[in-house]
Motif scaffolding. Sequence first.
Motif, PDB file in Angstrom:
ATOM      1  N   ALA A   7       0.812  -1.213   0.000  1.00  0.00           N
ATOM      2  CA  ALA A   7       0.000   0.000   0.000  1.00  0.00           C
ATOM      3  C   ALA A   7       0.852   1.272   0.000  1.00  0.00           C
ATOM      4  N   GLY A   8       2.157   1.126  -0.201  1.00  0.00           N
ATOM      5  CA  GLY A   8       3.017   2.300  -0.247  1.00  0.00           C
ATOM      6  C   GLY A   8       3.288   2.940   1.091  1.00  0.00           C
ATOM      7  N   ALA A   9       3.112   2.190   2.192  1.00  0.00           N
ATOM      8  CA  ALA A   9       3.416   2.728   3.519  1.00  0.00           C
ATOM      9  C   ALA A   9       4.879   3.164   3.588  1.00  0.00           C
ATOM     10  N   THR A  10       5.155   4.147   4.434  1.00  0.00           N
ATOM     11  CA  THR A  10       6.492   4.730   4.522  1.00  0.00           C
ATOM     12  C   THR A  10       7.131   4.430   5.871  1.00  0.00           C
ATOM     13  N   VAL A  11       8.440   4.170   5.836  1.00  0.00           N
ATOM     14  CA  VAL A  11       9.228   3.935   7.044  1.00  0.00           C
ATOM     15  C   VAL A  11      10.415   4.882   7.001  1.00  0.00           C
ATOM     16  N   ALA A  12      10.526   5.768   7.979  1.00  0.00           N
ATOM     17  CA  ALA A  12      11.624   6.735   8.044  1.00  0.00           C
ATOM     18  C   ALA A  12      12.617   6.298   9.111  1.00  0.00           C
ATOM     19  N   ILE A  13      13.866   6.119   8.701  1.00  0.00           N
ATOM     20  CA  ILE A  13      14.929   5.726   9.618  1.00  0.00           C
ATOM     21  C   ILE A  13      15.915   6.887   9.716  1.00  0.00           C
ATOM     22  N   ASP A  14      15.956   7.554  10.880  1.00  0.00           N
ATOM     23  CA  ASP A  14      16.807   8.722  11.128  1.00  0.00           C
ATOM     24  C   ASP A  14      16.336   9.944  10.340  1.00  0.00           C
ATOM     25  N   GLY A  15      16.934  11.103  10.672  1.00  0.00           N
ATOM     26  CA  GLY A  15      16.440  12.333  10.063  1.00  0.00           C
ATOM     27  C   GLY A  15      17.487  13.336   9.663  1.00  0.00           C
ATOM     28  N   GLY A  16      18.768  12.973   9.761  1.00  0.00           N
ATOM     29  CA  GLY A  16      19.803  13.931   9.381  1.00  0.00           C
ATOM     30  C   GLY A  16      20.170  14.868  10.520  1.00  0.00           C
ATOM     31  N   ASN A  17      21.241  15.623  10.312  1.00  0.00           N
ATOM     32  CA  ASN A  17      21.793  16.495  11.351  1.00  0.00           C
ATOM     33  C   ASN A  17      21.278  17.921  11.170  1.00  0.00           C
ATOM     34  N   PRO A  18      20.529  18.449  12.150  1.00  0.00           N
ATOM     35  CA  PRO A  18      20.009  19.815  12.022  1.00  0.00           C
ATOM     36  C   PRO A  18      21.085  20.891  12.124  1.00  0.00           C
ATOM     37  N   TYR A  19      22.295  20.502  12.479  1.00  0.00           N
ATOM     38  CA  TYR A  19      23.379  21.466  12.649  1.00  0.00           C
ATOM     39  C   TYR A  19      24.364  21.429  11.491  1.00  0.00           C
TER      40      TYR A  19
END
Length: 238
Positions: A7-19
């Motif tokens: 069904a195209g569900a999404t899985v996000a692993i980590d988010g990157g460095n805001p700094y």
Amino acid sequence: LLRLPTAGATVAIDGGNPYEGANGEAAPRHVMRWLDDRGITRLDVALATHMHADHIGGLLNGSGGDGQGLLASYEIGVYLDVAAVTGNAYNQTAVRNLMASKSVPVLAIAPGMDQTTAPEALGWDPLVDVMVLNAGAQAEWAGGDLNNDSVVLKVSYGDVDLITGGDCLVAGEERILSLYRGALDNVEYFKSSHHGRANANSQAYLQAIAPRVAIIPVAFVAYNEGPEQGALDTAQTL
């Protein structure tokens, strides 16, 4: 980001460095722009591999400490947590508080769990198998490097397997080899650990996985080494 087949569900692993980032754009803002360009408004599953800012940071903040990271900016289905972490527990607390404010379920995962034993947390798609190879602080490295807390997942769809695992170091790899060696066979895709550095991606671990493709997220100069060094470490071992 994984997009699942049924069904195209999404899985996000980590988010990157805001700094950190490039061309005046913090890394999480780049991730969010990428998601927006593809019309993604919901992350069905979200998790941080571990508590370092270049991994969990973008889930909490889009840039600096603005509080507008991925978890605040998108609808979240479930957040996957671990029972305990070695350090930077304030990041874990911040995520738990944010998820509580949005009434998002927070489910703990632990090594050895899979979509059969933990269907609420890991039953992402009926065609996808998920196994947790490492997750959170373990007794054998109490007080050690929190990189070894990294969530390491094996995700399988048909004949294709992916192993992804944050910054898991050699000690974590050795634990995986001792407990789950059989799960490492015939893996096609491997996201190299700790930006490809030599303190991870041991020869024994890579030989066990024997990936067809290794993806190396090259470290920034800010980590006190040249931007190519991590890639060279892993490439030479492969």
